[in-house]
Design a protein around this motif. Structure first.
Motif, PDB file in Angstrom:
ATOM      1  N   GLY A   1      23.729  55.270  49.712  1.00 51.97           N
ATOM      2  CA  GLY A   1      24.326  55.189  51.030  1.00 51.97           C
ATOM      3  C   GLY A   1      25.703  55.833  51.050  1.00 51.97           C
ATOM      4  N   ASP A   2      25.915  56.706  52.030  1.00 56.19           N
ATOM      5  CA  ASP A   2      27.243  57.246  52.291  1.00 56.19           C
ATOM      6  C   ASP A   2      27.865  56.358  53.359  1.00 56.19           C
ATOM      7  OD1 ASP A   2      29.469  58.651  53.311  1.00 56.19           O
ATOM      8  OD2 ASP A   2      28.618  60.568  52.695  1.00 56.19           O
ATOM      9  N   HIS A   3      28.908  55.631  52.982  1.00 53.52           N
ATOM     10  CA  HIS A   3      29.522  54.642  53.873  1.00 53.52           C
ATOM     11  C   HIS A   3      30.800  55.167  54.537  1.00 53.52           C
ATOM     12  CE1 HIS A   3      26.550  51.972  52.321  1.00 53.52           C
ATOM     13  NE2 HIS A   3      27.079  51.919  51.105  1.00 53.52           N
ATOM     14  N   LEU A   4      31.022  56.479  54.499  1.00 57.23           N
ATOM     15  CA  LEU A   4      32.210  57.147  55.023  1.00 57.23           C
ATOM     16  C   LEU A   4      33.437  56.875  54.154  1.00 57.23           C
ATOM     17  CD1 LEU A   4      31.831  56.742  58.907  1.00 57.23           C
ATOM     18  CD2 LEU A   4      30.996  58.583  57.428  1.00 57.23           C
ATOM     19  N   VAL A   5      33.701  55.619  53.850  1.00 61.52           N
ATOM     20  CA  VAL A   5      34.820  55.295  52.958  1.00 61.52           C
ATOM     21  C   VAL A   5      34.453  55.532  51.498  1.00 61.52           C
ATOM     22  CG1 VAL A   5      35.805  53.621  54.563  1.00 61.52           C
ATOM     23  CG2 VAL A   5      34.158  52.852  52.836  1.00 61.52           C
ATOM     24  N   SER A   6      33.150  55.628  51.223  1.00 64.89           N
ATOM     25  CA  SER A   6      32.684  55.735  49.841  1.00 64.89           C
ATOM     26  C   SER A   6      31.291  56.353  49.801  1.00 64.89           C
ATOM     27  CB  SER A   6      32.642  54.346  49.184  1.00 64.89           C
ATOM     28  OG  SER A   6      31.711  53.515  49.865  1.00 64.89           O
ATOM     29  N   GLU A   7      30.891  56.768  48.605  1.00 64.62           N
ATOM     30  CA  GLU A   7      29.520  57.183  48.329  1.00 64.62           C
ATOM     31  C   GLU A   7      28.970  56.227  47.286  1.00 64.62           C
ATOM     32  OE1 GLU A   7      28.924  61.863  48.569  1.00 64.62           O
ATOM     33  OE2 GLU A   7      30.634  61.355  47.292  1.00 64.62           O
ATOM     34  N   ALA A   8      27.758  55.712  47.511  1.00 67.79           N
ATOM     35  CA  ALA A   8      27.262  54.615  46.681  1.00 67.79           C
ATOM     36  C   ALA A   8      25.815  54.828  46.268  1.00 67.79           C
ATOM     37  CB  ALA A   8      27.388  53.296  47.446  1.00 67.79           C
ATOM     38  N   LEU A   9      25.528  54.375  45.038  1.00 67.43           N
ATOM     39  CA  LEU A   9      24.178  54.355  44.486  1.00 67.43           C
ATOM     40  C   LEU A   9      23.844  52.907  44.153  1.00 67.43           C
ATOM     41  CD1 LEU A   9      24.675  57.338  42.000  1.00 67.43           C
ATOM     42  CD2 LEU A   9      23.700  57.462  44.311  1.00 67.43           C
ATOM     43  N   TYR A  10      22.587  52.513  44.361  1.00 67.88           N
ATOM     44  CA  TYR A  10      22.188  51.113  44.201  1.00 67.88           C
ATOM     45  C   TYR A  10      20.987  51.001  43.269  1.00 67.88           C
ATOM     46  CZ  TYR A  10      25.090  50.375  48.338  1.00 67.88           C
ATOM     47  OH  TYR A  10      26.141  50.329  49.217  1.00 67.88           O
ATOM     48  N   ILE A  11      21.086  50.080  42.317  1.00 69.03           N
ATOM     49  CA  ILE A  11      19.986  49.825  41.394  1.00 69.03           C
ATOM     50  C   ILE A  11      19.852  48.325  41.182  1.00 69.03           C
ATOM     51  CG2 ILE A  11      20.207  52.056  40.199  1.00 69.03           C
ATOM     52  CD1 ILE A  11      21.734  50.648  37.969  1.00 69.03           C
TER      53      ILE A  11
ATOM     54  N   ASP B   1      18.996  45.430  38.024  1.00 65.04           N
ATOM     55  CA  ASP B   1      18.791  45.259  36.592  1.00 65.04           C
ATOM     56  C   ASP B   1      17.417  44.617  36.354  1.00 65.04           C
ATOM     57  OD1 ASP B   1      18.958  42.462  36.758  1.00 65.04           O
ATOM     58  OD2 ASP B   1      20.833  42.308  35.630  1.00 65.04           O
ATOM     59  N   PRO B   2      17.000  44.414  35.110  1.00 64.34           N
ATOM     60  CA  PRO B   2      15.643  43.894  34.857  1.00 64.34           C
ATOM     61  C   PRO B   2      15.375  42.514  35.453  1.00 64.34           C
ATOM     62  CG  PRO B   2      16.522  44.928  32.878  1.00 64.34           C
ATOM     63  CD  PRO B   2      17.645  44.857  33.851  1.00 64.34           C
ATOM     64  N   ASP B   3      16.437  41.787  35.835  1.00 70.71           N
ATOM     65  CA  ASP B   3      16.272  40.458  36.432  1.00 70.71           C
ATOM     66  C   ASP B   3      16.517  40.454  37.937  1.00 70.71           C
ATOM     67  OD1 ASP B   3      15.729  38.734  34.082  1.00 70.71           O
ATOM     68  OD2 ASP B   3      17.696  39.443  33.433  1.00 70.71           O
ATOM     69  N   ASN B   4      16.531  41.631  38.554  1.00 70.15           N
ATOM     70  CA  ASN B   4      16.782  41.784  39.990  1.00 70.15           C
ATOM     71  C   ASN B   4      18.219  41.498  40.390  1.00 70.15           C
ATOM     72  OD1 ASN B   4      14.165  42.613  40.588  1.00 70.15           O
ATOM     73  ND2 ASN B   4      13.451  40.542  41.062  1.00 70.15           N
ATOM     74  N   ASN B   5      19.143  41.466  39.447  1.00 67.59           N
ATOM     75  CA  ASN B   5      20.557  41.418  39.804  1.00 67.59           C
ATOM     76  C   ASN B   5      20.949  42.787  40.372  1.00 67.59           C
ATOM     77  OD1 ASN B   5      21.350  38.743  38.893  1.00 67.59           O
ATOM     78  ND2 ASN B   5      21.045  39.500  36.810  1.00 67.59           N
ATOM     79  N   GLY B   6      21.536  42.793  41.562  1.00 65.19           N
ATOM     80  CA  GLY B   6      21.882  44.054  42.206  1.00 65.19           C
ATOM     81  C   GLY B   6      23.156  44.664  41.649  1.00 65.19           C
ATOM     82  N   ILE B   7      23.157  45.992  41.525  1.00 62.66           N
ATOM     83  CA  ILE B   7      24.314  46.729  41.014  1.00 62.66           C
ATOM     84  C   ILE B   7      24.554  47.925  41.931  1.00 62.66           C
ATOM     85  CG2 ILE B   7      25.307  47.987  39.064  1.00 62.66           C
ATOM     86  CD1 ILE B   7      23.204  46.556  37.286  1.00 62.66           C
ATOM     87  N   GLU B   8      25.786  48.092  42.345  1.00 69.80           N
ATOM     88  CA  GLU B   8      26.208  49.294  43.063  1.00 69.80           C
ATOM     89  C   GLU B   8      27.120  50.093  42.145  1.00 69.80           C
ATOM     90  OE1 GLU B   8      29.088  50.583  46.832  1.00 69.80           O
ATOM     91  OE2 GLU B   8      28.130  48.606  46.838  1.00 69.80           O
ATOM     92  N   LEU B   9      26.942  51.407  42.136  1.00 69.97           N
ATOM     93  CA  LEU B   9      27.863  52.317  41.454  1.00 69.97           C
ATOM     94  C   LEU B   9      28.391  53.266  42.523  1.00 69.97           C
ATOM     95  CD1 LEU B   9      25.128  52.302  39.077  1.00 69.97           C
ATOM     96  CD2 LEU B   9      27.294  52.590  37.868  1.00 69.97           C
ATOM     97  N   TYR B  10      29.724  53.357  42.641  1.00 65.99           N
ATOM     98  CA  TYR B  10      30.255  54.113  43.772  1.00 65.99           C
ATOM     99  C   TYR B  10      31.584  54.778  43.440  1.00 65.99           C
ATOM    100  CZ  TYR B  10      33.644  50.354  45.121  1.00 65.99           C
ATOM    101  OH  TYR B  10      34.678  49.442  45.173  1.00 65.99           O
ATOM    102  N   ARG B  11      31.956  55.682  44.347  1.00 67.03           N
ATOM    103  CA  ARG B  11      33.293  56.270  44.271  1.00 67.03           C
ATOM    104  C   ARG B  11      33.884  56.200  45.668  1.00 67.03           C
ATOM    105  NH1 ARG B  11      35.219  61.293  47.065  1.00 67.03           N
ATOM    106  NH2 ARG B  11      33.330  62.033  48.088  1.00 67.03           N
ATOM    107  N   ASP B  12      35.194  55.983  45.738  1.00 65.15           N
ATOM    108  CA  ASP B  12      35.892  55.921  47.016  1.00 65.15           C
ATOM    109  C   ASP B  12      36.327  57.307  47.461  1.00 65.15           C
ATOM    110  OD1 ASP B  12      35.761  53.206  47.566  1.00 65.15           O
ATOM    111  OD2 ASP B  12      37.626  52.750  46.477  1.00 65.15           O
ATOM    112  N   ARG B  13      36.285  57.528  48.767  1.00 67.88           N
ATOM    113  CA  ARG B  13      36.987  58.668  49.336  1.00 67.88           C
ATOM    114  C   ARG B  13      38.471  58.305  49.453  1.00 67.88           C
ATOM    115  NH1 ARG B  13      32.007  59.478  52.321  1.00 67.88           N
ATOM    116  NH2 ARG B  13      31.171  61.536  51.742  1.00 67.88           N
TER     117      ARG B  13
END
Length: 288
Positions: free
Chosen positions: A106-116, A118-130
């Protein structure tokens, strides 16, 4: 109830501790897919780092864990790993593609983000800020954020010719995002008591709050359903996150507000710790 105080502008999110069902399996994922290094490890816990010094994530293995269906309980929606620049996020994307796992984006305008997950369904976002000077607010003062498609080709081009060596130095936990059971109760706890400020919302279903004008340190949503119960202690989810405060005075003031509202303050590993209404732990630490 109105806010009695506002958190200091230098407040930040620190490390998160996550419950997992199989430490060995999770370590393989968090090292090979996410890009962490192991700093310390015991039989049932591992401390993960990007720079070789600072702990960003602790994995805690629980026995006979019950893995929850996604979006079924109050608790972790995702924790968000902030990388220092766009080429770094491009390298993250290259590694995720090579890992052959599902990647949301998702491009959130303030940032660009990737979502995955983990093997237990714990959510992780990896992102960079504009850059912060490019963030825009609406007439009500809320940041304008969307969920547009990420410029994948641009991310890959930004990292072309670079070598993936895991998460780079300068990586931090940028924010945390939780399912909650009631938005009014979440507002009372996180805004009125702790002192975060609202910076954006999506109708009545999601609220974004921060200190110091950041686009958000905490996201709160009711996407698991109104009245969603807290995730059980024997299921993978979040144990706690740390709130980094700039002074002992700031910490003492926040703890006093919480005590006055009837919440318990416990000492865990020598650190004052509170729990939100859905048993998410918050450790209040003074920055060194």
């Amino acid at each position: 109830m109105t806010a009695t105080a506002i958190l200091h502008q230098d407040t930040e999110i620190g490390l998160v501790q996550i419950r997992v069902s199989n430490l060995e399996r999770s370590l393989a994922f968090y090292q090979n897919v996410v890009g962490f290094k192991v700093l310390r490890q015991t039989a049932h816990e591992a401390e993960l780092t990007a720079d070789g010094e600072t702990v960003l994530v602790i994995l805690r293995e629980i026995e006979n864990a019950k893995v929850l269906r996604r979006n079924s309980a109050a608790g972790l929606y995702h924790f968000a790993i902030l990388v220092p620049d766009r080429p770094s996020l491009g390298l993250v994307l290259r590694n995720l593609i090579a890992s052959d796992i599902h990647v949301g984006q998702g491009d959130h305008l303030v940032s660009e983000a990737l979502y995955i997950q983990d093997p237990d369904n714990n959510g992780i976002e990896l992102y960079r800020d504009r850059p912060r000077e490019t963030w825009q607010r609406d007439p009500q003062g809320n940041y304008i954020m969307t969920t547009d498609a990420v410029d994948v080709d641009g991310l890959l081009a930004a990292s072309e010719g670079l070598t993936w060596e895991g998460l780079p130095a300068g990586t931090v936990i940028g924010h945390v995002h939780f399912h909650v059971g009631n938005m009014n109760e979440a507002r009372k706890f996180y805004i009125d008591l702790l002192g975060f400020e609202q910076v954006a919302h999506y109708g009545d279903a999601a609220l974004f709050i921060s200190a110091g004008g950041y686009h958000h340190h905490i996201g709160l949503n009711i996407w698991a359903g109104e009245g969603a119960p807290a995730a059980p202690a024997d299921a993978p989810n979040i144990d706690y996150f740390t709130l980094l405060l700039p002074s002992e005075e700031e910490r003492a003031a926040a703890l006093e507000r919480v005590r006055q509202a009837g919440y318990a303050v416990e000492e865990q590993d020598g650190v004052p710790t509170i729990k939100d209404p859905w048993n998410i732990g918050i450790r209040l630490i003074v920055k060194q």
